[in-house]
Design an enzyme around this catalytic site. Structure first.
Site, PDB file in Angstrom:
ATOM      1  N   SER A  38       0.832  -1.196   0.000  1.00 31.55           N
ATOM      2  CA  SER A  38       0.000   0.000   0.000  1.00 31.55           C
ATOM      3  C   SER A  38       0.875   1.256   0.000  1.00 31.55           C
ATOM      4  O   SER A  38       1.659   1.470  -0.912  1.00 31.55           O
ATOM      5  CB  SER A  38      -0.968  -0.037   1.182  1.00 31.55           C
TER       6      SER A  38
ATOM      7  N   HIS B 251      -8.365   0.941  -1.255  1.00 31.79           N
ATOM      8  CA  HIS B 251      -8.154  -0.161  -2.200  1.00 31.79           C
ATOM      9  C   HIS B 251      -9.467  -0.791  -2.652  1.00 31.79           C
ATOM     10  O   HIS B 251      -9.536  -1.992  -2.906  1.00 31.79           O
ATOM     11  CB  HIS B 251      -7.203  -1.213  -1.610  1.00 31.79           C
TER      12      HIS B 251
END
Length: 298
Positions: A26, A131
């Site tokens: 991430s 996400h």
């Protein structure tokens, strides 16, 4: 977080370890970009700040929920299909842990279903369902920032969250990946499998805590010759855990040692090693994995 990842990465370099391959989780993908030579630190910092700011600006009727689920991947995938509404596996972290995200009611229903089946599912206190398609509106504004920053082809192999495979080498393709990363699931399991396929055997979590080490152990722990280490865990202590990582690397035969006897100097090289960069609890925002090559240890 990005600054800490980079500082620890540079500190490892002071002790003779440089990456051969990198992967970031991430936000941590930006630390991997720095380590791979794709972005200078200042530009990666600006991009990471823009990424966070643009996601924060996303304002929709439902910003969504996220939840950490401790269950086999097959169970997670099966259960999500049973839920009414939008919910996906947003961080596919290991064979037995995922972070799911999506519409608030759908994630709430998913949590209840996991608990009913006897699995632990805990909501993560975040502003948005990262996400997932909920934060997709942040992608285009981030691309505008990326277009004015310095971006180069990777100097070393870099694994992408979006695909779990090696990054492309073209600058525009790299921007495409980073634009998609905001609203795409983190393919961490596939990324670890790719690194192992490419020859990575020793993984070192570079950043606070130990979630990524745990993911390595779960995904690759039964593979011969795989090592996992961490560099900074608050319960152990910063200096202690970093020193333990160094000891583990040298004990495993990684790094090169310079022997001095009188006026003679002799350097004994060691095999190639691979590392990993950072993780947080629950939501694994901000991690990166990297591999090292032999350097002289003084």
């Amino acid at each position: 977080m990005l600054t800490m990842d980079t500082a620890l990465y540079k500190l490892l370099a002071e002790y003779g370890f440089e990456p051969d391959m990198v992967m970031g989780h991430s936000l941590g993908e930006y630390a991997a970009l720095i380590a791979a030579g794709v972005m200078p630190f200042a530009h990666a910092l600006e991009a990471a700040a823009a990424r966070g700011a643009e996601m924060t600006r996303v304002s929709v009727e439902d910003n969504g929920w996220m939840a950490a689920v401790m269950a086999p991947l097959s169970v997670i995938e099966e259960t999500l299909k049973e839920v009414d509404g939008y919910v996906v596996a947003a961080n596919i972290n290991s064979y037995n842990q995922c972070v799911v995200g999506g519409a608030s009611k759908a994630v709430e229903q998913a949590i209840q279903r996991f608990e009913k089946k006897g699995y632990r599912a805990v909501r993560i206190p975040v502003s948005h369902a990262f996400h997932t398609r909920i934060v997709a509106p942040a992608s285009k504004p981030l691309r505008k920032v990326l277009d004015r920053l310095s971006i180069s082809s990777p100097r070393i192999p870099l694994v992408a969250n979006v695909t779990g495979e090696l990054y492309p080498t073209g600058v525009e393709e790299i921007k495409d990946i980073l634009e998609r990363q905001i609203a795409s699931p983190v393919q961490w399991v596939k990324g670890l499998e790719t690194m192992h396929r490419e020859g990575v055997r020793c993984f070192v979590e570079v950043g606070p805590k130990r979630a990524l080490k745990g993911f390595v152990d779960d995904v690759l722990g039964d593979q011969p010759g795989v090592w996992s280490l961490l560099t900074n865990h608050p319960k152990t202590g910063e200096l202690e855990s970093f020193n333990q990582a160094l000891c583990g690397l040298y004990a495993a035969g990684y790094g090169a040692v310079e022997h001095i006897a009188g006026s003679e100097r002799r350097v004994e090289p060691a095999p190639v090693v691979v590392h990993d960069v950072r993780s947080s609890s629950g939501n694994d925002e901000g991690k990166c994995t990297y591999a090292t090559v032999n350097r002289r240890f003084q």
